[in-house]
Design an enzyme around this catalytic site. Structure first.
Site, mmCIF file in Angstrom:
data_model
loop_
_atom_site.group_PDB
_atom_site.id
_atom_site.type_symbol
_atom_site.label_atom_id
_atom_site.label_comp_id
_atom_site.label_asym_id
_atom_site.label_seq_id
_atom_site.Cartn_x
_atom_site.Cartn_y
_atom_site.Cartn_z
ATOM 1 N N HIS A 171 21.235 0.661 -52.556
ATOM 2 C CA HIS A 171 21.900 -0.282 -51.656
ATOM 3 C C HIS A 171 20.948 -1.358 -51.121
ATOM 4 C CE1 HIS A 171 25.644 2.363 -50.651
ATOM 5 N NE2 HIS A 171 25.453 2.169 -51.941
ATOM 6 N N SER B 35 24.285 -2.896 -56.556
ATOM 7 C CA SER B 35 24.511 -2.356 -57.892
ATOM 8 C C SER B 35 24.360 -3.448 -58.950
ATOM 9 C CB SER B 35 25.920 -1.758 -57.988
ATOM 10 O OG SER B 35 26.103 -0.738 -57.031
ATOM 11 N N LYS C 141 39.410 3.961 -57.973
ATOM 12 C CA LYS C 141 38.865 4.170 -59.317
ATOM 13 C C LYS C 141 38.090 5.489 -59.386
ATOM 14 C CE LYS C 141 37.418 0.597 -61.624
ATOM 15 N NZ LYS C 141 36.624 -0.540 -62.136
ATOM 16 N N ASP C 142 37.316 5.792 -58.338
ATOM 17 C CA ASP C 142 36.588 7.063 -58.303
ATOM 18 C C ASP C 142 37.547 8.243 -58.200
ATOM 19 O OD1 ASP C 142 34.165 5.780 -58.457
ATOM 20 O OD2 ASP C 142 33.868 5.697 -56.287
ATOM 21 N N GLU D 94 19.982 27.460 -71.897
ATOM 22 C CA GLU D 94 21.275 26.809 -71.733
ATOM 23 C C GLU D 94 21.292 25.466 -72.441
ATOM 24 O OE1 GLU D 94 24.221 28.219 -68.973
ATOM 25 O OE2 GLU D 94 23.500 28.927 -70.911
#
Length: 399
Positions: free
Chosen positions: A218, A222, A244-245, A288
């Site tokens: 921030h 972005s 959107k998220d 894994e």
């Protein structure tokens, strides 16, 4: 009269809401989560960071409840997990949410990393964002590794024995580090207690690093898919990107619901459902899936010390990417050489992961060495190759 009353109430509520958001703590949320100015052209690839935060919250919440039923003792650890699965109400749900949540967490973080590579999000002036992100990835891998050990199954025991013994390759201090990690001369109860303590602590360290990552992001804002200065076309984060998220979160929940409800062992190893036996070595020790690429790099180098150095170099190269590659054109839409290099790098990571699950025999050893060499060549050439091709193109045009 009634209209005037509603008008006054509306103004009062607006003033109250405004005064609440002006409070010292809430003003931070207002500036960074609600009215935060965001480039208007962000696409779905920019949802992965938010999803990673949600996965971290899920892991912390389920982990706290799992810790209430876990016993950190070599004679009781495996049975405490089975007791949780069979006897505790909804214990199976907690455990499968935590185990599959770790896989989803890594999927989201790797996609976030690949998006950063593709859109050159590491370029100036966001070097600190990238650097903190690589540190977060390292802490995630450590947290997941020590968590994988806690169920005390066959693969947990032998995976930990192999990986922790690698520290002995370090000159002078290697043997002392292994002895401290094991708490003795072999993997035993002190080792399990140490790993349990670290696994409980590290997620909170991850949460703190995530806040630093967010604050660094921030500071300059972005990036955007076009790679241009997006400060000229900004919109509030809420409600546009919240919706959107929300769509991305619902899709991830659908994937998590499928894994937990219908195929909870899909991403795990069946040998880990067998109690740990220090007298019986598995035929093929495999970590894994989210460790496989790094594991393949480690096994591609015959010398133990050089293998550890190769893994360290992998993270050093990732960390140094903002200084290795300083693109003039940041968007892959206008830089086809960078676009092709990144896609080859992503394909190489998938191939390394596949080869990491294969036995240590030909042709997998040779292929692993080839793909490991290719990874470092591509990464280190991200700065020089585009300039060289541009030079050839200009020279050809002159001719």
């Amino acid at each position: 009269m009634l209209f005037s009353f509603f008008f006054l109430m509306k103004n009062s509520l607006k003033k109250l809401r405004g005064s609440l958001w002006d409070q010292p703590m809430l003003v931070v949320a207002q500036n960074h989560l609600i009215s935060y100015p965001t480039p208007s052209n962000l696409n779905a690839n920019y949802n992965w960071g938010v999803l990673a935060g949600l996965c971290l919250v899920l892991q912390i919440r389920t982990g706290i409840f799992l810790a209430m039923h876990y016993t950190a003792h070599v004679d009781l650890a495996f049975h405490s997990v089975q007791h949780l699965m069979r006897d505790v109400p909804n214990g199976w749900l907690l455990r499968y949410l935590h185990a599959n949540g770790a896989s989803l967490f890594f999927i989201v973080v790797y996609m976030h990393l690949f998006r950063g590579l593709y859109y050159t999000s590491y370029a100036q002036p966001r070097e600190l964002v990238w650097l903190v992100g690589v540190i977060i990835l390292l802490v995630m891998i450590l947290t997941a590794f020590i968590g994988y050990v806690l169920p005390w199954g066959q693969m947990s025991l032998w995976g930990r024995t192999v990986i922790t013994s690698l520290r002995s390759a370090l000159p002078l201090v290697g043997t002392s580090i292994v002895g401290w990690l094991w708490g003795g001369f072999a993997v035993d109860n002190p080792t399990l207690n140490r790993f349990y303590s670290f696994h409980y602590l590290f997620p909170f360290l991850l949460a703190a690093l995530s806040l630093v990552h967010l604050a660094a992001l921030h500071q300059y804002g972005s990036t955007n898919p076009l790679g241009i200065n997006g400060r000229v076309d900004l919109i509030d984060f809420y409600p546009y990107f919240y919706t959107k998220d929300l769509v991305a979160r619902l899709r991830m929940r659908r994937g998590a619901a499928y894994l937990v409800s219908f195929n909870p062992e899909l991403l795990g190893h069946p040998d880990n459902n067998i109690p740990a036996n220090p007298y019986s070595t598995p035929a093929h020790i495999v970590p894994e899936w989210y460790f496989l690429a790094v594991y393949r790099i480690l096994r591609s180098i015959p010398d133990k010390l050089l293998g550890v150095c190769g893994v360290g170099l992998f993270f050093v190269v990732l960390r140094s990417l903002p200084w290795i590659h300083k693109p003039r054109v940041k968007s892959p839409m206008f830089n086809l050489v960078h676009q092709k290099l990144v896609w080859r790098l992503i394909a190489d990571c998938f191939l390394l992961s596949y080869l990491g699950s294969c036995p240590a025999e030909d042709p997998y050893i040779g292929l692993g060495q080839l793909r490991t060499t290719f990874f470092f060549i591509v990464t280190l050439s991200m700065r020089a190759l585009p300039k060289f091709l541009e030079f050839l193109y200009r020279k050809g045009r002159r001719i």
